[in-house]
Design an enzyme around this catalytic site. Structure first.
Site, short mmCIF file in Angstrom:
data_model
loop_
_atom_site.label_atom_id
_atom_site.label_comp_id
_atom_site.label_asym_id
_atom_site.label_seq_id
_atom_site.Cartn_x
_atom_site.Cartn_y
_atom_site.Cartn_z
N SER A 25 46.27 32.30 63.47
CA SER A 25 45.81 32.92 63.92
C SER A 25 45.38 34.07 62.07
O SER A 25 46.78 34.05 61.73
CB SER A 25 46.10 34.66 64.58
OG SER A 25 45.46 35.62 64.31
N CYS A 56 45.30 45.00 55.95
CA CYS A 56 44.07 45.15 56.41
C CYS A 56 44.84 46.69 57.61
O CYS A 56 45.51 47.23 57.34
CB CYS A 56 44.07 44.38 57.97
SG CYS A 56 43.48 43.46 57.83
N CYS A 95 55.02 35.26 69.51
CA CYS A 95 54.30 35.52 68.85
C CYS A 95 55.57 35.56 67.68
O CYS A 95 56.83 36.26 67.62
CB CYS A 95 53.98 36.93 69.10
SG CYS A 95 52.84 37.67 67.94
N CYS A 134 50.24 44.08 69.32
CA CYS A 134 49.78 43.28 68.50
C CYS A 134 49.23 44.46 67.50
O CYS A 134 49.41 45.77 67.62
CB CYS A 134 48.14 43.31 68.20
SG CYS A 134 47.49 42.12 69.66
N CYS A 166 46.63 47.44 60.43
CA CYS A 166 47.79 46.75 60.81
C CYS A 166 48.80 47.84 60.07
O CYS A 166 49.06 47.98 58.60
CB CYS A 166 47.76 45.44 60.47
SG CYS A 166 48.73 44.91 60.71
N GLU A 220 50.24 36.55 57.20
CA GLU A 220 49.32 35.88 57.11
C GLU A 220 49.71 34.50 57.04
O GLU A 220 50.00 33.88 55.65
CB GLU A 220 48.01 36.17 55.92
CG GLU A 220 47.20 35.31 55.86
CD GLU A 220 46.17 35.10 56.60
OE1 GLU A 220 46.14 35.88 57.63
OE2 GLU A 220 46.28 33.94 57.08
N CYS A 270 53.16 41.65 54.54
CA CYS A 270 51.73 40.70 54.07
C CYS A 270 50.66 41.69 53.52
O CYS A 270 51.49 42.58 53.14
CB CYS A 270 50.93 41.19 56.14
SG CYS A 270 49.48 40.43 55.77
N GLU A 300 60.50 40.57 63.16
CA GLU A 300 59.89 40.76 64.14
C GLU A 300 59.32 39.70 64.94
O GLU A 300 58.46 38.59 64.03
CB GLU A 300 59.69 41.85 64.30
CG GLU A 300 60.32 43.23 63.78
CD GLU A 300 59.34 44.73 63.98
OE1 GLU A 300 60.77 45.26 64.21
OE2 GLU A 300 58.23 44.58 64.55
N SER A 340 40.84 36.80 62.36
CA SER A 340 40.56 37.93 62.86
C SER A 340 38.86 38.74 62.40
O SER A 340 38.83 38.69 61.85
CB SER A 340 42.00 38.77 62.23
OG SER A 340 42.83 38.31 62.95
N LEU A 341 37.50 38.49 63.34
CA LEU A 341 37.07 39.16 63.06
C LEU A 341 36.43 40.53 62.70
O LEU A 341 36.29 40.71 61.70
CB LEU A 341 35.70 38.76 64.26
CG LEU A 341 34.22 39.09 63.41
CD1 LEU A 341 33.99 37.69 62.56
CD2 LEU A 341 33.74 38.11 64.97
N1 SAH Z 1 47.24 37.53 59.78
C1 SAH Z 1 47.27 36.70 61.17
C2 SAH Z 1 48.00 37.50 61.73
C3 SAH Z 1 48.44 38.30 62.26
S1 SAH Z 1 48.06 39.66 63.33
C4 SAH Z 1 46.07 37.46 60.76
O1 SAH Z 1 45.49 38.91 60.89
O2 SAH Z 1 44.66 37.00 62.08
C5 SAH Z 1 47.23 39.06 64.77
C6 SAH Z 1 46.05 39.93 64.91
O3 SAH Z 1 46.74 41.39 65.44
C7 SAH Z 1 44.93 40.48 64.70
O4 SAH Z 1 43.83 39.99 65.07
C8 SAH Z 1 45.02 41.21 64.17
O5 SAH Z 1 43.15 41.83 63.90
C9 SAH Z 1 45.95 42.21 65.75
N2 SAH Z 1 46.21 43.58 64.31
C10 SAH Z 1 46.59 44.08 63.96
N3 SAH Z 1 46.51 44.83 63.59
C11 SAH Z 1 45.67 45.72 65.12
C12 SAH Z 1 47.29 46.77 66.21
N4 SAH Z 1 47.42 47.84 65.11
N5 SAH Z 1 46.54 46.94 66.44
C13 SAH Z 1 45.74 45.86 67.45
N6 SAH Z 1 45.43 44.59 67.47
C14 SAH Z 1 45.92 44.65 65.66
#
Ligand code: SAH
Length: 349
Positions: free
Chosen positions: A192, A114, A103, A335, A117, A161, A110, A90, A216-217
């Site tokens: 990101s 996390c 985006c 996101c 996510c 990622e 992935c 997507e 993504s901290l």
């Molecule tokens: N793998 C990469 C890019 C994809 S996610 C990364 O982790 O940075 C893009 C952003 O969305 C990341 O900052 C992630 O922490 C955030 N994210 C993931 N799941 C989410 C959710 N359910 N709600 C809000 N942000 C989310």
């Protein structure tokens, strides 16, 4: 193929390397048939076509948040792409004033796992090829242009990622920024990442720090981060800070630190103190992202007030902070919601 690869390919076929720019432009900028490339005969075009393959990456579903009756209307558009092996990814077009941001996805699923996510639940099926990455962008560019809001930014924040299969991402960036092609500016591209330290260094070295980096901290302590982002076992906050410090950021530019707000998980004083300590001495802006819910996830979405309070508490700690408003929630395009609920979506639209 990047422009360099295409040049080498032309040479290997005994075709005029001087036409590499024109061939690249036909494929990537104008989408014109190769037969119209000047100074390539029909035979030479045939030779080129026999030795290469076009990549399938078709839009199979589109869903616009405008089409929804819910209260959370916005103009975000989600595109579902079908790949050559039938798998799907997507992408999301996010209009912002007179321009759009796209985006893009870098992998099918992935591997980073996390816990907050939706994409993580799919696991990793495979990386996307450079061609599959750029084709998503071309579809988005065409649509954004038709809608009168041309593409301005590309953010690697879709599924996957982007630094995991780094070579594919690097080739895609090469193609997107190539002056014979779309000629996208490097600062208009955001990568990101969960924070794969050696790859951050490589990205900095390969592109001289011209790309916008987003980390993504998501937590201010290793303990909390380990719970929600298993990759922290490998790269802790200290190593991430070191990687950002070493990244050759341009003058007047900031790293983006994404912080998904998970009430009761990463919003206590200890975590926020940790965020403040992390940002000290770094040119960085913390971008608060209200967690977007999905079925079966063990978290609560924050209220608007929750996010406002964290904003204030970080500000009070001297942190530069901004808030990312949720866009595209009605069709699970926000996101972390990209997990291909296509069948439900197709029924809906
Ligand atoms: N793998 C990469 C890019 C994809 S996610 C990364 O982790 O940075 C893009 C952003 O969305 C990341 O900052 C992630 O922490 C955030 N994210 C993931 N799941 C989410 C959710 N359910 N709600 C809000 N942000 C989310």
């Amino acid at each position: 193929m990047t422009h360099d690869e295409l040049t080498r390919h032309l040479v290997s076929l005994d075709l005029p390397a001087s036409q590499a720019g024109a061939v690249f432009g036909h494929l990537h900028r104008w989408g014109r048939p190769l037969l119209t490339v000047p100074r390539l005969s029909a035979r030479q075009v045939q030779r080129l076509q026999e030795t290469t393959q076009d990549t399938v990456c078709e839009v199979v579903t589109e869903a616009s948040a405008l089409a929804q009756d819910g209260v959370e209307r916005d103009e975000t558009e989600k595109l579902v792409f079908r790949l050559v092996d039938g798998r799907r990814v997507e992408g999301v077009i996010i209009p912002e004033g007179e321009r759009s941001t796209f985006c893009v996805s870098s992998q099918v699923g992935c591997a980073m796992a996390c816990t907050f996510c939706a994409t993580a639940r799919l696991g990793l099926a495979r990386p996307l090829t450079p061609a599959e990455i750029v084709k998503q962008v071309y579809h988005a560019r065409d649509r954004a242009e038709k809608a009168g809001r041309p593409l301005r930014n590309v953010v690697f924040m879709g599924m996957g990622e982007p630094l995991h299969h780094y070579e594919n991402t690097r080739a895609a960036i090469d193609i997107l920024t190539c002056r014979w092609g779309l000629s996208l500016g490097f600062p208009k591209i955001t990568i990101s990442t969960v924070g794969l330290v050696p790859r951050i260094a490589q990205l900095g070295a390969d592109f001289g720090g011209r790309l916008q980096l987003a980390l993504s901290l998501n937590a201010g302590t290793d303990e909390t981060r380990r719970r929600i982002m298993p990759i922290t076992e490998k790269w802790n906050l200290e190593s991430l800070k070191e990687a950002l410090r070493a990244y050759p950021t341009r003058r007047n530019r900031f790293h983006l630190l994404e912080y998904v707000v998970l009430p009761g998980v990463n919003d206590d004083d200890e975590n926020l103190d940790g965020v403040a300590a992390f940002t000290r001495g770094l040119p960085a802006v913390v971008n608060l992202i209200p967690w977007n819910p999905f079925a079966g996830a063990p978290f609560q979405p924050p209220t608007f007030e929750d996010v406002g309070r964290i904003f204030d508490r970080l500000r009070a700690r001297g942190v530069h902070v901004s808030v990312r408003l949720p866009r595209g929630r009605p069709m699970s395009a926000a996101c972390g919601q990209l997990a291909l609920q296509t069948s439900a979506m197709e029924a809906q639209f």
